[in-house]
Design a protein around this motif. Sequence first.
Motif, short mmCIF file in Angstrom:
data_model
loop_
_atom_site.label_atom_id
_atom_site.label_comp_id
_atom_site.label_asym_id
_atom_site.label_seq_id
_atom_site.Cartn_x
_atom_site.Cartn_y
_atom_site.Cartn_z
N ASP A 1 24.64 -19.67 -20.20
CA ASP A 1 25.91 -20.19 -20.71
C ASP A 1 25.99 -21.72 -20.55
OD1 ASP A 1 26.75 -17.63 -21.34
OD2 ASP A 1 27.67 -17.31 -19.37
N LEU A 2 25.41 -22.21 -19.47
CA LEU A 2 25.44 -23.66 -19.23
C LEU A 2 24.53 -24.43 -20.19
CD1 LEU A 2 25.29 -23.72 -15.31
CD2 LEU A 2 27.28 -24.13 -16.77
N ILE B 1 24.21 -23.85 -23.39
CA ILE B 1 24.72 -23.82 -24.77
C ILE B 1 25.30 -25.18 -25.15
CG2 ILE B 1 26.46 -22.80 -26.30
CD1 ILE B 1 26.25 -20.23 -24.64
N CYS B 2 24.92 -25.66 -26.30
CA CYS B 2 25.46 -26.93 -26.82
C CYS B 2 26.75 -26.65 -27.57
CB CYS B 2 24.46 -27.61 -27.75
SG CYS B 2 23.00 -28.26 -26.91
N MET B 3 27.75 -27.47 -27.35
CA MET B 3 29.04 -27.32 -28.01
C MET B 3 29.03 -27.99 -29.38
SD MET B 3 31.43 -27.86 -24.65
CE MET B 3 30.33 -29.09 -23.96
N ALA B 4 30.17 -28.04 -30.02
CA ALA B 4 30.25 -28.57 -31.38
C ALA B 4 29.81 -30.03 -31.48
CB ALA B 4 31.68 -28.40 -31.91
N ASP B 5 30.04 -30.78 -30.42
CA ASP B 5 29.66 -32.20 -30.45
C ASP B 5 28.19 -32.43 -30.13
OD1 ASP B 5 29.62 -31.59 -27.78
OD2 ASP B 5 30.96 -33.21 -27.16
N GLY B 6 27.47 -31.31 -29.90
CA GLY B 6 26.04 -31.40 -29.63
C GLY B 6 25.68 -31.56 -28.17
N ASN B 7 26.70 -31.54 -27.29
CA ASN B 7 26.45 -31.73 -25.87
C ASN B 7 26.60 -30.44 -25.08
OD1 ASN B 7 26.06 -34.63 -25.79
ND2 ASN B 7 28.25 -34.82 -26.26
N THR B 8 25.78 -30.32 -24.04
CA THR B 8 26.01 -29.27 -23.05
C THR B 8 27.04 -29.81 -22.06
OG1 THR B 8 24.29 -30.12 -21.58
CG2 THR B 8 23.61 -28.49 -23.23
N ASP B 9 27.53 -28.93 -21.18
CA ASP B 9 28.43 -29.39 -20.12
C ASP B 9 27.75 -30.43 -19.24
OD1 ASP B 9 30.61 -27.79 -20.84
OD2 ASP B 9 29.87 -26.07 -19.68
N PHE B 10 26.45 -30.27 -19.06
CA PHE B 10 25.71 -31.21 -18.22
C PHE B 10 25.63 -32.59 -18.90
CE2 PHE B 10 21.78 -33.10 -16.48
CZ PHE B 10 22.11 -33.08 -15.13
N CYS B 11 25.45 -32.60 -20.21
CA CYS B 11 25.43 -33.87 -20.94
C CYS B 11 26.76 -34.60 -20.80
CB CYS B 11 25.13 -33.63 -22.42
SG CYS B 11 23.41 -33.20 -22.77
N LEU B 12 27.86 -33.84 -20.91
CA LEU B 12 29.18 -34.45 -20.75
C LEU B 12 29.38 -34.98 -19.34
CD1 LEU B 12 31.41 -31.88 -22.70
CD2 LEU B 12 30.68 -34.16 -23.44
N THR B 13 28.82 -34.26 -18.36
CA THR B 13 28.89 -34.72 -16.98
C THR B 13 28.11 -36.01 -16.81
OG1 THR B 13 29.07 -32.43 -16.20
CG2 THR B 13 28.43 -34.09 -14.58
N ALA B 14 26.96 -36.11 -17.47
CA ALA B 14 26.15 -37.34 -17.42
C ALA B 14 26.93 -38.50 -18.02
CB ALA B 14 24.84 -37.14 -18.15
N ILE B 15 27.65 -38.24 -19.11
CA ILE B 15 28.42 -39.28 -19.79
C ILE B 15 29.59 -39.74 -18.92
CG2 ILE B 15 29.91 -39.77 -21.79
CD1 ILE B 15 28.11 -37.84 -23.40
N THR B 16 30.22 -38.82 -18.21
CA THR B 16 31.37 -39.17 -17.37
C THR B 16 30.94 -39.77 -16.03
OG1 THR B 16 31.47 -36.92 -16.48
CG2 THR B 16 32.85 -37.42 -18.40
N LEU C 1 25.60 -28.37 -11.25
CA LEU C 1 25.07 -27.79 -12.49
C LEU C 1 23.54 -27.68 -12.44
CD1 LEU C 1 27.33 -29.65 -15.08
CD2 LEU C 1 27.48 -27.24 -14.43
N LEU C 2 22.89 -28.70 -11.92
CA LEU C 2 21.43 -28.65 -11.82
C LEU C 2 20.96 -27.59 -10.84
CD1 LEU C 2 20.00 -32.30 -11.88
CD2 LEU C 2 19.69 -30.48 -13.56
N GLY C 3 21.77 -27.34 -9.81
CA GLY C 3 21.43 -26.30 -8.85
C GLY C 3 21.40 -24.93 -9.50
N PRO D 1 18.02 -26.03 -13.49
CA PRO D 1 17.27 -27.28 -13.54
C PRO D 1 16.86 -27.68 -14.96
CG PRO D 1 16.45 -25.87 -11.78
CD PRO D 1 17.40 -25.04 -12.60
N ARG D 2 16.82 -26.69 -15.87
CA ARG D 2 16.44 -26.98 -17.25
C ARG D 2 17.44 -27.91 -17.95
NH1 ARG D 2 14.25 -24.56 -21.32
NH2 ARG D 2 16.31 -24.03 -22.18
N LEU D 3 18.66 -27.98 -17.43
CA LEU D 3 19.69 -28.83 -18.04
C LEU D 3 19.26 -30.28 -18.12
CD1 LEU D 3 22.86 -27.33 -16.29
CD2 LEU D 3 22.25 -27.11 -18.72
N LEU D 4 18.38 -30.68 -17.25
CA LEU D 4 17.89 -32.06 -17.21
C LEU D 4 17.18 -32.46 -18.50
CD1 LEU D 4 17.89 -34.24 -14.94
CD2 LEU D 4 15.60 -33.45 -14.34
#
Length: 315
Positions: free
Chosen positions: A18-19, A21-36, A45-47, A50-53
Motif C-alpha cells: 500500500d505504501l 502505490i503512487c497517487m494521482a500526482d505521481g508520488n508515493t507517501d514517501f515521496c511526499l515525505t521527502a518533499i516536506t 516509512l523506510l522501516g 526499504p524499496r520506497l527509496l
Amino acid sequence: MRNTSFVEKLVDRMDFQDLEICMADGNTDFCLTAITGNVKIAEILLGKSPRLLWIRGQKDMLPIQLASSAGHIPMTEFLFQKTQEDLHNSIPFEDMVKLFFLTIDNNIYPVTSKLLDRYPKLVTIENEEGLTPLQMLAQFSLCKETTGHQEIASLLFNAMDNEKECLSYVQLSTAMFDAAKSGNIMILEFLLKDHPDLLFEVDCKEQRSLLHIAMLYRQESVYRLILNKGDSKKVMIQLIDFEGNNILHLAGMPARPEERFGLSTDHVLMHSEERWFQAVEKMVPPVMKRMKNKKGLTPKELFSVTQRVAQRSSI
C-alpha cells in the motif's frame, strides 16, 4: 512527537504494498515525505518498506532528488546515507548528475562534496542549461553566501586540477565573467590564481573586459581586485568595448537593475552614481575623458544624459 507516534501506528497496520502505490500526482507517501522534509516520518516509512527509496515520484524523480529540489538539507543527507547503505541498489549515474546539480542549486553542500569526492568527473559535466558546476557557483552572489561555499569552490578547483579532461578556456572565461557580474570575488580569486591570463580576456560578443563588467554592474569589490593587480590595470584601462565605450563611459551608464548598491530611493541612487563616476574619473588619463563613443558622446556627456533620464523618471 504526537503526529509521529500516530504515523508509526498507522504504518504498522498497513501492508507494505500500500505504501508503494503512487497517487494521482505521481508520488508515493514517501515521496511526499521527502518533499516536506520530515526525516522522522521517512525513517518510519523506510522501516516498513526499504524499496520506497527507489520508487520514483513526480517528474520521474527519485525521493532524494525531490528532497534536494525542495531544499531540505537534513532529508537529503539522510536519504543519501540510506542509498549508500543499500547493497542491492545504487543511484544510476544520470540521476547522480541530476542530484549533484540540485544540491549545488539549493546549497546542500555536504552532499555536493560527497558526490564530488566519489565522482570527480562531475566537475566537467554540464547541466540542462549548459552550465558547469563552476559556472553555477560563479553566478551566486557572495552577499547571499551560505556555509560551505568556499569549501565547495576549493573542491571544484582541486578536482579540475586532477581531471585529465578539464574545462575549456571558454568555460573558464564564462565563469569569470559571471563571477564578475555577481561580485563573487572568491571564484574570481580562485580562477585568476590558477589562470592569471584570464585577467586580460575579453568577451567575444560585446568586447568587454573584466574591468568593463565591474563598471557596468557596479561591482566595487571586483573593481578593487583589478586595481590591486599592479601594472595590469594600466592595460585594462585602455580597452574599448564594441560600442566604443571606455571604462568611464560605462561608469556613466545606468547601473544594471540587479546591481544598484542595495539603495531604495532615486535620490540616493543618483548621488551614489555620481560618486561612482567621479571615483573612476580620477583614475583614467585625460585623453579617455575626452574620448567619444560610437554615438558621439564623451563619458561626461553620456553621464549627463543618464542623470537627466533618472531625474525625469523620479518625478
